[in-house]
Design an enzyme around this catalytic site. Structure first.
Site, mmCIF file in Angstrom:
data_model
loop_
_atom_site.group_PDB
_atom_site.id
_atom_site.type_symbol
_atom_site.label_atom_id
_atom_site.label_comp_id
_atom_site.label_asym_id
_atom_site.label_seq_id
_atom_site.Cartn_x
_atom_site.Cartn_y
_atom_site.Cartn_z
ATOM 1 N N CYS A 32 34.028 33.724 -21.552
ATOM 2 C CA CYS A 32 35.389 33.519 -20.294
ATOM 3 C C CYS A 32 34.616 33.340 -19.739
ATOM 4 O O CYS A 32 33.890 33.357 -18.195
ATOM 5 C CB CYS A 32 36.400 34.333 -20.007
ATOM 6 N N CYS A 68 38.564 32.010 -24.257
ATOM 7 C CA CYS A 68 39.709 30.997 -22.990
ATOM 8 C C CYS A 68 39.641 29.690 -23.278
ATOM 9 O O CYS A 68 38.044 28.705 -23.446
ATOM 10 C CB CYS A 68 39.693 31.443 -21.569
ATOM 11 N N CYS A 104 28.181 24.831 -22.323
ATOM 12 C CA CYS A 104 27.103 26.763 -22.218
ATOM 13 C C CYS A 104 25.447 25.921 -21.991
ATOM 14 O O CYS A 104 25.017 25.253 -22.658
ATOM 15 C CB CYS A 104 27.406 27.121 -23.945
#
Length: 164
Positions: A9, A88, A96
Site C-alpha cells: 500500500c 490500495c 512496481c
C-alpha cells in the site's frame, strides 16, 4: 519451503500492515508455512494508531511491525516472494519495482479506513471492518495448496478470491 507474500500500500501504515499482521497471525494459528511482509512506495514512517489498536484488540502483537519501503524487497538479498498483493488503488496503479523470483501479482482493493467519517469512533469501526475483510481473504489464501500450485493456477485462485 516457506511461501512469502508481500502486501503493498502506498504509505504502509494501515491496510498493508493489517494484511501482514492478519496473514502472519492466521498462518501461525493454522501451522501454514507462509510468511507475510508489507511495504509501501512512499512509507509514512509510522503505523496508523487505529491499525495498531484494532490488531492489539484481537491479541496480535505489533511490536515488530514498522512502515517500510518496498525497495527493501526488490534487492538481490531480499526474500523471494511467491505472491505480491496490492491493497490500495494507488499502489496498484504505480509502477512496481522488479521483484526477484517473478511472483504472482493480484490486487485486493480496500477503501482507506483513515478516510472514514464520524470522527475517531467512525475510524475505529472502519479499521475493524477492514481488518475483518482482510483477515477473511487471508484465510482464503491460506486454504490454497501453495506447494502444489503452478503460478497460473495460483494467479487464477487469487483472482477468484479478489472477486474480480
Amino acid at each position: 519451503m516457506t511461501s512469502n507474500v508481500l502486501i503493498l500500500c502506498t504509505h504502509n501504515s494501515a491496510r498493508s500492515v493489517l494484511g501482514e499482521a492478519m496473514l502472519n497471525h492466521w498462518a501461525a494459528k493454522l501451522g501454514k508455512n507462509v510468511r507475510a511482509f508489507s511495504a509501501g512506495s512512499a512509507p509514512g514512517g509510522d503505523l496508523n494508531p487505529f491499525a495498531v489498536e484494532v490488531l492489539t484488540n484481537v491479541g496480535i502483537d505489533v511490536s515488530g511491525y514498522r512502515s517500510k519501503s518496498w525497495d527493501e524487497f526488490a534487492g538481490k538479498d531480499a526474500p523471494s516472494m511467491r505472491v505480491v498483493i496490492t491493497v490500495c488503488d494507488n499502489a496498484a496503479a504505480e509502477t512496481c519495482p522488479y521483484w526477484p523470483g517473478s511472483p504472482v501479482k493480484v490486487h485486493w482493493g480496500y477503501a482507506d479506513p483513515s478516510d472514514a467519517r464520524g470522527g475517531d469512533d467512525g475510524k475505529r469501526i472502519a479499521f475493524e471492518l477492514t481488518r475483518q475483510a482482510i483477515g477473511y481473504r487471508m484465510l482464503q489464501l491460506l486454504a490454497l495448496p501453495f506447494e502444489t500450485m503452478s503460478d497460473a493456477d495460483l494467479q487464477q485462485a487469487l483472482t477468484v478470491i479478489s472477486g474480480s
